[in-house]
Scaffold this motif. Sequence first.
Motif, short mmCIF file in Angstrom:
data_model
loop_
_atom_site.label_atom_id
_atom_site.label_comp_id
_atom_site.label_asym_id
_atom_site.label_seq_id
_atom_site.Cartn_x
_atom_site.Cartn_y
_atom_site.Cartn_z
N GLU A 131 -73.42 93.63 -48.25
CA GLU A 131 -72.12 93.41 -47.62
C GLU A 131 -71.93 94.36 -46.43
OE1 GLU A 131 -68.66 93.44 -50.26
OE2 GLU A 131 -67.42 94.05 -48.56
N ILE A 132 -72.27 95.63 -46.66
CA ILE A 132 -72.13 96.63 -45.59
C ILE A 132 -73.00 96.26 -44.39
CG2 ILE A 132 -72.57 99.06 -44.98
CD1 ILE A 132 -71.89 99.80 -47.91
N GLN A 138 -71.56 93.37 -42.40
CA GLN A 138 -70.42 93.86 -41.62
C GLN A 138 -70.93 94.66 -40.41
OE1 GLN A 138 -67.15 93.48 -41.71
NE2 GLN A 138 -66.66 95.11 -40.24
N LYS A 139 -71.95 95.47 -40.66
CA LYS A 139 -72.51 96.31 -39.59
C LYS A 139 -73.10 95.44 -38.50
CE LYS A 139 -72.20 100.07 -40.14
NZ LYS A 139 -71.01 100.85 -39.70
N GLU A 187 -70.28 94.33 -36.44
CA GLU A 187 -69.71 95.43 -35.63
C GLU A 187 -70.63 95.77 -34.46
OE1 GLU A 187 -69.25 98.85 -38.18
OE2 GLU A 187 -67.78 97.83 -39.44
N PRO A 193 -67.51 103.61 -51.26
CA PRO A 193 -67.12 102.42 -52.01
C PRO A 193 -67.19 102.66 -53.52
CG PRO A 193 -68.94 101.92 -50.48
CD PRO A 193 -68.69 103.39 -50.40
N ASP A 216 -69.57 105.44 -40.72
CA ASP A 216 -69.12 104.09 -41.07
C ASP A 216 -67.61 104.14 -41.37
OD1 ASP A 216 -69.65 101.23 -42.06
OD2 ASP A 216 -68.50 102.18 -43.67
N GLU A 217 -66.87 103.24 -40.73
CA GLU A 217 -65.41 103.29 -40.89
C GLU A 217 -64.94 102.49 -42.07
OE1 GLU A 217 -63.15 102.57 -37.35
OE2 GLU A 217 -64.47 103.84 -36.14
N LYS A 218 -65.45 101.29 -42.20
CA LYS A 218 -64.87 100.37 -43.17
C LYS A 218 -65.07 100.82 -44.62
CE LYS A 218 -64.20 95.68 -44.40
NZ LYS A 218 -64.68 94.32 -44.43
N TYR A 219 -66.26 101.27 -44.94
CA TYR A 219 -66.56 101.56 -46.36
C TYR A 219 -66.50 103.05 -46.70
CZ TYR A 219 -68.00 96.73 -46.28
OH TYR A 219 -67.98 95.36 -46.13
N LYS A 259 -64.78 105.43 -44.55
CA LYS A 259 -63.67 106.06 -43.82
C LYS A 259 -64.15 107.18 -42.91
CE LYS A 259 -60.10 104.34 -46.77
NZ LYS A 259 -60.48 102.99 -46.31
N SER A 290 -66.19 108.13 -38.97
CA SER A 290 -66.13 107.62 -37.60
C SER A 290 -67.03 108.41 -36.66
CB SER A 290 -64.69 107.67 -37.07
OG SER A 290 -64.31 109.01 -36.86
#
Length: 391
Positions: free
Chosen positions: A122-123, A126-127, A130, A181, A212-215, A217, A219
């Motif tokens: 999943e990551i 998403q990556k 992005e 996660p 990684d921002e989404k999983y 937090k 940046s």
Amino acid sequence: MEGVISLKLTPGISFQCSDQLPKFLIRRSSMDLPLRRSNFPAIRAQQVSNNTTTTISMKGGGEEDALKAKEWEVGMYQNELAASQGIRIRRRPPTDPPLHYDGCFEFCLQDEGNTPRNILEEIIWQKDFEVSQMKEMKPLASLKEFIENAPPTRDFVGALKAAHSRTGLPGLIAEVKKASPSRGILRENFDPVEIAQAYEKGGAACLSVLTDEKYFKGSFENLEAIRNAGVKCPLLCKEFVIDAWQIYYARIKGADAILLIAAVLPDLDIRYMVKICKMLGLAALVEVHDEREMDRVLGIEGIELIGINNRNLETFEVDISNTKKLLEGERGQLIRQKDIIVVGESGLFTPDHVAYVQEAGVKAVLVGESIVKQSDPGKGIGGLFGKDISV
Ligand SMILES: O=P(O)(O)OC[C@@H](O)[C@@H](O)c1c[nH]c2ccccc12
């Protein structure tokens, strides 16, 4: 599966089609659809029913179709190649194969194959999304200009070796990690620069900064801020790298090292990316989790740093005996011969844990949770090693 899906296509054309598998033949209703490709170059509609999503799109024209078919073919080939090396993670969702056409309609079905099989997949999907957006905003050519004027990198591997000989303990890569996660939020009042400075004061040899921002937090701003705050420890950019573009970007944002995950990257990618790292003055920490990945990585020339992750990124299970298992016998021998530094990663909380992986053969450890959770993360380092290792 019998049924009729009724779809409303913007701008305001509705029709019906059967959702019978496997052909999804459109049953044009009695409605006469006055559609021509050229009138509606890119209309998409989706309807979810019975866990099945049927995507219907109208295509712009032949050339676009051909390109898409090619891209799809290449994607399939890449996945096959990766699978032949035991890589289970698919780089992107196998959606939109240009399979079913009926006149101006193209069909694809979103079924199990289009759902990530685990969190790592999943990551990565998403990556992929992005990175494709970021690349459009900042093309590689523009990154290269910045790199020409960037300050030199710091010696990540050298710092680990120096710490190891100074303390007799594994060199510490302390991780600036707000969340994950599997563990949720690890620290509420999260000031990345303050944490980085505390780690440095507490005796960390290097720092790892999650971007990684989404999983997680994290940046790239955190990475940049830590670098600009005058922290001297070399910095690892903790990212899910799937494209060389990310390595250039990390370099600009202040990284001295970058993570490459063998569960995600086929050998050819690792080879190519390790070369790019060298060219940019970055260290590559190549992460493995099982014997097969370790053997693949040991077969690649020029690798200086291998991380053994005790956490399975597909299931989140943590077992620190994994480090020991992967360093036993011939593998350990080969690693010593090649003078590779091994980093024990994840799940290390106590001096006993550190001693256990050191005994197994690591010269460095990568630690997040156990120290980032302490009110003073710098003092947390003393707790982890059972003694004060600050200079
Ligand atoms: O918080 P821990 O259990 O000390 O783990 C740190 C680090 O090993 C972990 O964050 C990690 C190892 N490899 C990764 C790859 C991606 C994201 C995170 C990781």
